[in-house]
Motif scaffolding. Sequence first.
Motif, PDB file in Angstrom:
ATOM      1  N   ILE A  44      -2.399 -11.160 -19.134  1.00 39.83           N
ATOM      2  CA  ILE A  44      -2.493 -12.366 -18.294  1.00 39.83           C
ATOM      3  C   ILE A  44      -1.513 -12.281 -17.122  1.00 39.83           C
ATOM      4  CG2 ILE A  44      -2.093 -14.847 -18.248  1.00 39.83           C
ATOM      5  CD1 ILE A  44      -3.087 -14.933 -21.149  1.00 39.83           C
ATOM      6  N   LEU A  45      -0.274 -11.816 -17.412  1.00 38.73           N
ATOM      7  CA  LEU A  45       0.737 -11.726 -16.375  1.00 38.73           C
ATOM      8  C   LEU A  45       0.336 -10.704 -15.300  1.00 38.73           C
ATOM      9  CD1 LEU A  45       3.527 -12.562 -15.372  1.00 38.73           C
ATOM     10  CD2 LEU A  45       4.519 -10.743 -16.770  1.00 38.73           C
ATOM     11  N   VAL A  46      -0.193  -9.577 -15.738  1.00 38.79           N
ATOM     12  CA  VAL A  46      -0.627  -8.560 -14.773  1.00 38.79           C
ATOM     13  C   VAL A  46      -1.798  -9.077 -13.933  1.00 38.79           C
ATOM     14  CG1 VAL A  46      -1.652  -6.277 -14.525  1.00 38.79           C
ATOM     15  CG2 VAL A  46       0.235  -6.629 -16.121  1.00 38.79           C
ATOM     16  N   GLY A  47      -2.745  -9.779 -14.546  1.00 39.26           N
ATOM     17  CA  GLY A  47      -3.891 -10.319 -13.816  1.00 39.26           C
ATOM     18  C   GLY A  47      -3.480 -11.347 -12.786  1.00 39.26           C
ATOM     19  N   ILE A  48      -2.576 -12.281 -13.192  1.00 37.62           N
ATOM     20  CA  ILE A  48      -2.122 -13.305 -12.240  1.00 37.62           C
ATOM     21  C   ILE A  48      -1.356 -12.663 -11.076  1.00 37.62           C
ATOM     22  CG2 ILE A  48      -0.584 -15.289 -11.972  1.00 37.62           C
ATOM     23  CD1 ILE A  48      -1.323 -16.100 -14.831  1.00 37.62           C
ATOM     24  N   SER A  49      -0.522 -11.667 -11.410  1.00 38.35           N
ATOM     25  CA  SER A  49       0.244 -10.983 -10.357  1.00 38.35           C
ATOM     26  C   SER A  49      -0.686 -10.286  -9.370  1.00 38.35           C
ATOM     27  CB  SER A  49       1.200  -9.964 -10.982  1.00 38.35           C
ATOM     28  OG  SER A  49       2.116 -10.605 -11.860  1.00 38.35           O
ATOM     29  N   ALA A  50      -1.752  -9.657  -9.880  1.00 36.57           N
ATOM     30  CA  ALA A  50      -2.702  -8.978  -9.003  1.00 36.57           C
ATOM     31  C   ALA A  50      -3.409  -9.981  -8.087  1.00 36.57           C
ATOM     32  CB  ALA A  50      -3.708  -8.200  -9.834  1.00 36.57           C
ATOM     33  N   ILE A  51      -3.789 -11.140  -8.661  1.00 41.19           N
ATOM     34  CA  ILE A  51      -4.461 -12.159  -7.844  1.00 41.19           C
ATOM     35  C   ILE A  51      -3.535 -12.681  -6.748  1.00 41.19           C
ATOM     36  CG2 ILE A  51      -5.461 -14.482  -7.894  1.00 41.19           C
ATOM     37  CD1 ILE A  51      -6.502 -13.818 -10.709  1.00 41.19           C
ATOM     38  N   ILE A  52      -2.272 -12.957  -7.101  1.00 41.89           N
ATOM     39  CA  ILE A  52      -1.306 -13.447  -6.115  1.00 41.89           C
ATOM     40  C   ILE A  52      -1.077 -12.403  -5.021  1.00 41.89           C
ATOM     41  CG2 ILE A  52       1.100 -14.118  -5.778  1.00 41.89           C
ATOM     42  CD1 ILE A  52       1.014 -15.380  -8.572  1.00 41.89           C
ATOM     43  N   LEU A  53      -0.971 -11.119  -5.416  1.00 36.37           N
ATOM     44  CA  LEU A  53      -0.752 -10.063  -4.439  1.00 36.37           C
ATOM     45  C   LEU A  53      -1.929  -9.943  -3.473  1.00 36.37           C
ATOM     46  CD1 LEU A  53       0.998  -7.712  -3.472  1.00 36.37           C
ATOM     47  CD2 LEU A  53      -0.181  -6.249  -5.112  1.00 36.37           C
ATOM     48  N   ILE A  54      -3.153 -10.022  -3.997  1.00 33.18           N
ATOM     49  CA  ILE A  54      -4.339  -9.952  -3.136  1.00 33.18           C
ATOM     50  C   ILE A  54      -4.392 -11.138  -2.176  1.00 33.18           C
ATOM     51  CG2 ILE A  54      -6.861 -10.014  -3.122  1.00 33.18           C
ATOM     52  CD1 ILE A  54      -6.777  -8.474  -5.770  1.00 33.18           C
ATOM     53  N   ALA A  55      -4.068 -12.334  -2.702  1.00 29.17           N
ATOM     54  CA  ALA A  55      -4.097 -13.536  -1.858  1.00 29.17           C
ATOM     55  C   ALA A  55      -3.061 -13.445  -0.742  1.00 29.17           C
ATOM     56  CB  ALA A  55      -3.876 -14.778  -2.709  1.00 29.17           C
ATOM     57  N   LEU A  56      -1.841 -13.004  -1.058  1.00 26.09           N
ATOM     58  CA  LEU A  56      -0.796 -12.887  -0.043  1.00 26.09           C
ATOM     59  C   LEU A  56      -1.155 -11.829   1.004  1.00 26.09           C
ATOM     60  CD1 LEU A  56       2.433 -13.141  -2.262  1.00 26.09           C
ATOM     61  CD2 LEU A  56       1.475 -14.874  -0.739  1.00 26.09           C
ATOM     62  N   THR A  57      -1.737 -10.731   0.559  1.00 27.95           N
ATOM     63  CA  THR A  57      -2.138  -9.684   1.501  1.00 27.95           C
ATOM     64  C   THR A  57      -3.217 -10.193   2.451  1.00 27.95           C
ATOM     65  OG1 THR A  57      -1.635  -8.005  -0.162  1.00 27.95           O
ATOM     66  CG2 THR A  57      -2.998  -7.336   1.696  1.00 27.95           C
ATOM     67  N   THR A  58      -4.185 -10.945   1.911  1.00 30.12           N
ATOM     68  CA  THR A  58      -5.251 -11.507   2.751  1.00 30.12           C
ATOM     69  C   THR A  58      -4.695 -12.472   3.789  1.00 30.12           C
ATOM     70  OG1 THR A  58      -6.798 -11.297   0.905  1.00 30.12           O
ATOM     71  CG2 THR A  58      -7.431 -12.746   2.710  1.00 30.12           C
ATOM     72  N   LEU A  59      -3.790 -13.358   3.362  1.00 30.24           N
ATOM     73  CA  LEU A  59      -3.183 -14.308   4.298  1.00 30.24           C
ATOM     74  C   LEU A  59      -2.358 -13.596   5.355  1.00 30.24           C
ATOM     75  CD1 LEU A  59      -2.038 -17.106   1.802  1.00 30.24           C
ATOM     76  CD2 LEU A  59      -3.983 -17.162   3.363  1.00 30.24           C
ATOM     77  N   LEU A  60      -1.654 -12.548   4.946  1.00 33.31           N
ATOM     78  CA  LEU A  60      -0.825 -11.803   5.880  1.00 33.31           C
ATOM     79  C   LEU A  60      -1.669 -11.119   6.947  1.00 33.31           C
ATOM     80  CD1 LEU A  60       2.149 -10.935   6.391  1.00 33.31           C
ATOM     81  CD2 LEU A  60       1.643  -8.862   5.107  1.00 33.31           C
ATOM     82  N   ILE A  61      -2.798 -10.588   6.551  1.00 38.10           N
ATOM     83  CA  ILE A  61      -3.673  -9.906   7.503  1.00 38.10           C
ATOM     84  C   ILE A  61      -4.411 -10.900   8.395  1.00 38.10           C
ATOM     85  CG2 ILE A  61      -5.732  -8.455   7.692  1.00 38.10           C
ATOM     86  CD1 ILE A  61      -4.799  -6.997   5.205  1.00 38.10           C
ATOM     87  N   ALA A  62      -4.803 -12.047   7.814  1.00 35.67           N
ATOM     88  CA  ALA A  62      -5.625 -13.005   8.553  1.00 35.67           C
ATOM     89  C   ALA A  62      -4.831 -13.791   9.590  1.00 35.67           C
ATOM     90  CB  ALA A  62      -6.313 -13.962   7.589  1.00 35.67           C
ATOM     91  N   PHE A  63      -3.553 -14.089   9.312  1.00 37.89           N
ATOM     92  CA  PHE A  63      -2.800 -15.002  10.176  1.00 37.89           C
ATOM     93  C   PHE A  63      -1.572 -14.370  10.828  1.00 37.89           C
ATOM     94  CE2 PHE A  63      -4.933 -17.627   6.972  1.00 37.89           C
ATOM     95  CZ  PHE A  63      -5.635 -18.502   7.784  1.00 37.89           C
TER      96      PHE A  63
END
Length: 288
Positions: A44-63
């Motif tokens: 669960i911890l690895v899955g949540i961390s992966a989701i957070i990392l993907i979300a932050l990367t997307t926001l960083l690239i988009a804005f």
Amino acid sequence: MSRKKGEKKAITKKLLHKYRLVILNEDTFEERLSFKLTRLNVFILVGISAIILIALTTLLIAFTPLREYIPGYSSAKLKLQAQQLLVKTDSLKTVIDVNEQQYASIRKVLTGDLKTIEFDKDSIENTSGVPNEITIQPSKEDSLLRATVEQQDKYNLFESASTPVDFALFPPVKGIISSGYDSELKHYAVDVVTEKDEPVKAAADGTIIFASWTADTGHVLIIEHANNLITVYKHNASLSKEQGDLVKAGEVIATVGNTGELTTGPHLHFELWNNGYPINPINYIDFK
């Protein structure tokens, strides 16, 4: 059936089996931190961390400007610049087309490569080559109607807006005409012999649309006037005006010379054009 239940219990037991993660000091083996973990918690911890990392990367690239470093991605600034360049290119193309048409007309004036028509010497307006209207005898009814209309208009306070305007031309030089206008020989001008370096004057108010050197006719100057008139001055010794200058009637624009290959002595080669057709200048200008 019981075997499947046993396998499920075994998997659940493995997922929920507790482990302890201990962090020790390597030298003293003193326990610093310890965590109780299960395999399920780790997943669960690895899955949540992966989701957070993907979300932050997307926001960083988009804005952030980092998106411009992605291969194949074009920024809004580059798109705006490309659009502005496209508009400028289209405007430049339009200007070039207009200039090419103007230069083509000037080239025809310089070379005299145009068809000629007969002109009415009594009117400078009748130069479009349109045949005169056929004279028809009015009927009795038409004469009565004309008389009635004239009587009604006699006291009309409003004047017609189509009143003809007088247009006088100033002689560019004074001298002897050595070669006159001859449409058959394609000599669409008069050659006025005068003394060298005599001032050449503008025939009317207008704008200089051409002022340059040509091999055949030397220093050439062309002026565009009102009423679709164009005057041409060739074989000048020097030019006093440049392209784009505004001139007044009688203003000095050049000096008489003998420049160019197609000349036999100091004189002014003067042409008069109206609506794209050459006109005999002596019908409107007194060079004596």
